[in-house]
Design a protein around this motif. Structure first.
Motif, PDB file in Angstrom:
ATOM      1  N   SER A 177       0.824  -1.203   0.000  1.00  0.00           N
ATOM      2  CA  SER A 177       0.000   0.000   0.000  1.00  0.00           C
ATOM      3  C   SER A 177       0.860   1.255   0.000  1.00  0.00           C
ATOM      4  O   SER A 177       2.082   1.205   0.027  1.00  0.00           O
ATOM      5  CB  SER A 177      -0.919   0.001   1.222  1.00  0.00           C
ATOM      6  OG  SER A 177      -0.175   0.270   2.385  1.00  0.00           O
ATOM      7  N   SER A 178       0.194   2.399   0.030  1.00  0.00           N
ATOM      8  CA  SER A 178       0.913   3.668   0.049  1.00  0.00           C
ATOM      9  C   SER A 178       1.515   3.956   1.421  1.00  0.00           C
ATOM     10  O   SER A 178       2.295   4.890   1.570  1.00  0.00           O
ATOM     11  CB  SER A 178      -0.026   4.804  -0.352  1.00  0.00           C
ATOM     12  OG  SER A 178      -1.108   4.868   0.545  1.00  0.00           O
ATOM     13  N   PHE A 179       1.165   3.181   2.430  1.00  0.00           N
ATOM     14  CA  PHE A 179       1.736   3.352   3.769  1.00  0.00           C
ATOM     15  C   PHE A 179       3.102   2.678   3.917  1.00  0.00           C
ATOM     16  O   PHE A 179       3.784   2.880   4.914  1.00  0.00           O
ATOM     17  CB  PHE A 179       0.799   2.779   4.834  1.00  0.00           C
ATOM     18  CG  PHE A 179      -0.508   3.500   4.930  1.00  0.00           C
ATOM     19  CD1 PHE A 179      -0.557   4.813   5.361  1.00  0.00           C
ATOM     20  CD2 PHE A 179      -1.686   2.868   4.581  1.00  0.00           C
ATOM     21  CE1 PHE A 179      -1.762   5.480   5.439  1.00  0.00           C
ATOM     22  CE2 PHE A 179      -2.886   3.520   4.659  1.00  0.00           C
ATOM     23  CZ  PHE A 179      -2.936   4.836   5.085  1.00  0.00           C
ATOM     24  N   ALA A 180       3.503   1.875   2.955  1.00  0.00           N
ATOM     25  CA  ALA A 180       4.745   1.114   3.052  1.00  0.00           C
ATOM     26  C   ALA A 180       5.978   2.003   3.265  1.00  0.00           C
ATOM     27  O   ALA A 180       6.812   1.686   4.114  1.00  0.00           O
ATOM     28  CB  ALA A 180       4.915   0.215   1.827  1.00  0.00           C
ATOM     29  N   PRO A 181       6.149   3.102   2.528  1.00  0.00           N
ATOM     30  CA  PRO A 181       7.334   3.941   2.777  1.00  0.00           C
ATOM     31  C   PRO A 181       7.368   4.527   4.187  1.00  0.00           C
ATOM     32  O   PRO A 181       8.436   4.621   4.803  1.00  0.00           O
ATOM     33  CB  PRO A 181       7.229   5.045   1.732  1.00  0.00           C
ATOM     34  CG  PRO A 181       6.393   4.479   0.643  1.00  0.00           C
ATOM     35  CD  PRO A 181       5.428   3.560   1.328  1.00  0.00           C
TER      36      PRO A 181
END
Length: 51
Positions: free
Chosen positions: A40-44
């Protein structure tokens, strides 16, 4: 050392079931949730917080 994500998930799931004896459905839900969260976009943000 680069470990494929699928291999890490299998090892963590197997160890989780063998060591703590939770219901298998709970382990499957946690692993699937982690796999989906990693893509998802929360990974970073998670990666930055862990390092």
């Amino acid at each position: 050392m680069d470990v494929p994500l699928w291999l890490a998930l299998i090892v963590v799931g197997w160890l989780g079931i063998k060591l703590t004896h939770p219901p298998a459905w709970l382990v499957a839900v946690l692993l699937l949730g982690g796999f989906l969260l990693a893509g998802s976009s929360f990974a970073p943000a998670i990666n930055t917080a862990i390092k």
